[in-house]
Design an enzyme around this catalytic site. Structure first.
Site, PDB file in Angstrom:
ATOM      1  N   GLU A  64       5.545   1.989   3.045  1.00 17.16           N
ATOM      2  CA  GLU A  64       5.402   2.315   1.632  1.00 17.16           C
ATOM      3  C   GLU A  64       4.058   2.999   1.349  1.00 17.16           C
ATOM      4  O   GLU A  64       3.986   4.215   1.327  1.00 17.16           O
ATOM      5  CB  GLU A  64       5.634   1.061   0.774  1.00 17.16           C
ATOM      6  CG  GLU A  64       7.100   0.611   0.918  1.00 17.16           C
ATOM      7  CD  GLU A  64       7.500  -0.574   0.072  1.00 17.16           C
ATOM      8  OE1 GLU A  64       6.609  -1.364  -0.318  1.00 17.16           O
ATOM      9  OE2 GLU A  64       8.697  -0.718  -0.205  1.00 17.16           O
ATOM     10  N   MET A  65       2.966   2.240   1.178  1.00 14.18           N
ATOM     11  CA  MET A  65       1.686   2.876   0.882  1.00 14.18           C
ATOM     12  C   MET A  65       0.754   2.864   2.098  1.00 14.18           C
ATOM     13  O   MET A  65      -0.237   3.614   2.131  1.00 14.18           O
ATOM     14  CB  MET A  65       1.049   2.217  -0.343  1.00 14.18           C
ATOM     15  CG  MET A  65       1.935   2.432  -1.583  1.00 14.18           C
ATOM     16  SD  MET A  65       1.583   1.334  -2.968  1.00 14.18           S
ATOM     17  CE  MET A  65       0.235   2.187  -3.753  1.00 14.18           C
TER      18      MET A  65
END
Ligand code: HEC
Ligand code: HEC
Length: 439
Positions: free
Chosen positions: A211-212
């Site tokens: 994701e990040m």
């Protein structure tokens, strides 16, 4: 009052007086002179006839009194009615009520504020910081992805409209993005309910490599420490001299998320008293939603049993019952090493669900109508192919020697359309307007 004595006095006495007068007159005037009787003889004869009259009058009065007596005797001796009518009516009502509606579902509107934990009370400064962090791509490894990249508060109802999430470097994740709207009311978060609070949840995506992708909590805090505006904003939110930490990043984001709630839906207006807020079709759908048993799991103000507002059992097996949908939409790919055949999933809220497709943990279902059919079939055992099936599934318990038949309720296309219309009434009018503006 009417009794035997009255009869004797009212009928017997006048009859006796009349009879005796007639006898006296007859004996003294007619029979006496005719039989040439002495005065004593006349009175003897009068007495003899008189006794007869008296006896007759007595018999008549007794007969009259007795014919009236039985009514009262029976009346007095008969047992009182088993139950007074009102008590009986009450019993019938109670029985009726118990048989038809053991516990009537009570619909609830969403509160205007979300509950907050004692350790992270909200302030305007914290919320403002949280909003800024939610939109901050610097919290991702390559600076391209923020929370808002996947949780689009504008056009996509707080989700991303994708089958599964897209993280940094174009990576495609394994799960569908749920909305962040009203997540503040949920007792556990993520599709499998593995996070117990928004504070705990917010750290997940920042560190998730798909994701990040930040390498560590310290690395994330370090990024912000180099931006002067954040040093000021953290000081305002948490006090001067307080370090920027992952915990504080998450705490600020969580207070912001507690403002992302949608009590402004037609459904809420209806429950709060505006009877025009729902269409006739939406009302029909609401009744079907309850009658079919959707409220067993999607219950309470946030339409989820995994809610801080009266939630009981946060996770359920899905799909609970076999159906053709299972393979068609690959609904149980979750054959874990622990031998679980079917996954246990957190019950999602259905608020804004019309805006947050595709559906389910794997995002495999595009249409809300199909999601409703799958639920009716796989969670509730209803028949959804449009045909009525009187032959419910038979189950023989060999140990208990009991035969039971599960009635397959039929959910027609019209029912599905009605339920979808009802689910649309759970959409925030603000978010619907934004979704239109983005098209
Ligand atoms: C790459 C896309 C992506 C990014 C970026 C992302 N999320 Fe998510 N979010 C997801 C997915 C996918 C899930 C579900 C994951 C799961 O259940 O395993 C999720 C779940 C959530 C949930 C739980 C909702 C619920 O009902 O259980 C919240 C809250 C949330 N994210 C907030 C955030 C915040 C805050 C950030 C930024 C710090 C963020 N997300 C960043 C994709 C993303
Ligand atoms: C036994 C519990 C249970 C019942 C009953 C139930 N649901 Fe669900 N529902 C769930 C669970 C668990 C999920 C999440 C499944 C997953 O993880 O993919 C879900 C998901 C959904 C979704 C998809 C939400 C999303 O964001 O992807 C919809 C729509 C839905 N349910 C509607 C209904 C309707 C309509 C009914 C009644 C016909 C119903 N449900 C009955 C447990 C239930």
């Amino acid at each position: 009052m009417h009794n035997g004595i009255d009869d004797l006095l009212g009928i017997g006495i006048p009859a006796i007086v009349l009879g005796l007068t007639a006898i006296i007159l007859m004996v003294q005037r007619e029979l006496g002179p005719f039989g040439k009787l002495s005065a004593g003889g006349k009175w003897l004869l009068t007495g003899a006839f008189g006794m007869g009259i008296l006896a007759f009058a007595l018999k008549v009065s007794v007969a009259v009194a007795v014919t009236r007596m039985p009514e009262r005797l029976i009346g007095a001796a008969a047992p009182p009615p088993l139950e007074a009518p009102s008590a009986l009516a009450e019993k019938v009502w109670a029985y009726d009520g118990a048989a038809r509606q053991p516990e009537k579902y009570v619909w609830q509107a969403l509160p205007l504020t979300a509950p907050e934990p004692p350790g992270n009370t909200s302030t305007p400064e914290k919320v403002a910081l949280g909003k800024r962090l939610f939109d901050e791509p610097a919290l991702s490894a390559d600076g391209t992805v923020s929370c808002a990249s996947c949780h689009d508060l504008g056009g996509k109802g707080g989700a991303d409209g994708q089958r599964t999430a897209r993280g940094i470097a174009g990576q495609i994740g394994g799960r569908n993005t749920p909305t962040v709207w009203n997540a503040a009311f949920q007792s556990v978060l993520f599709w499998d309910g593995r996070a117990a609070s928004l504070e705990e949840q917010a750290q997940g995506p920042i560190l998730n490599p798909q994701e990040m992708g930040m390498p560590s909590p310290a690395a994330a805090a370090d990024r912000l420490r180099h931006i002067p505006a954040y040093r000021e904003a953290f000081a305002r939110a948490f006090g001067a001299g307080q370090a920027i930490t992952m915990e504080r990043i998450a705490a600020a984001i969580a207070t912001y998320e507690r403002t992302l709630i949608t009590p402004d839906t037609p459904y809420d207006r209806f429950v709060r008293g505006d009877q025009q807020a729902l269409t006739a079709q939406q009302l029909r759908g609401m009744a079907r939603f309850e009658a079919l048993g959707c409220v067993t799991c999607h219950q309470g103000p946030n339409f989820s049993d995994a809610s801080l507002l009266g939630g009981r059992v946060p996770r359920r097996i899905f799909p609970a019952l076999p159906s053709t949908f299972e393979t068609r939409f690959d609904l149980s790919p979750n054959r874990h090493a622990d031998g679980l055949e079917r996954g246990a999933w957190r019950i999602p809220s259905l608020r804004n669900v019309a805006l947050t497709g595709p559906y389910f943990h794997n995002g495999s279902v595009e249409k809300l109508s199909d999601a409703v059919r799958i639920m009716a079939s796989a969670q509730l055992g209803a028949s959804v192919d449009g045909a009525t099936r009187p032959d419910g599934a038979l189950h023989w318990s060999a140990t208990g020697r009991v035969l039971s038949q599960v009635e397959r309720r039929n959910v027609s296309d019209r029912d599905v359309a009605d339920i979808v219309a009802f689910l649309e009434s759970l959409s925030s009018e603000r978010l619907v307007a934004r979704a239109y503006a983005m098209k």
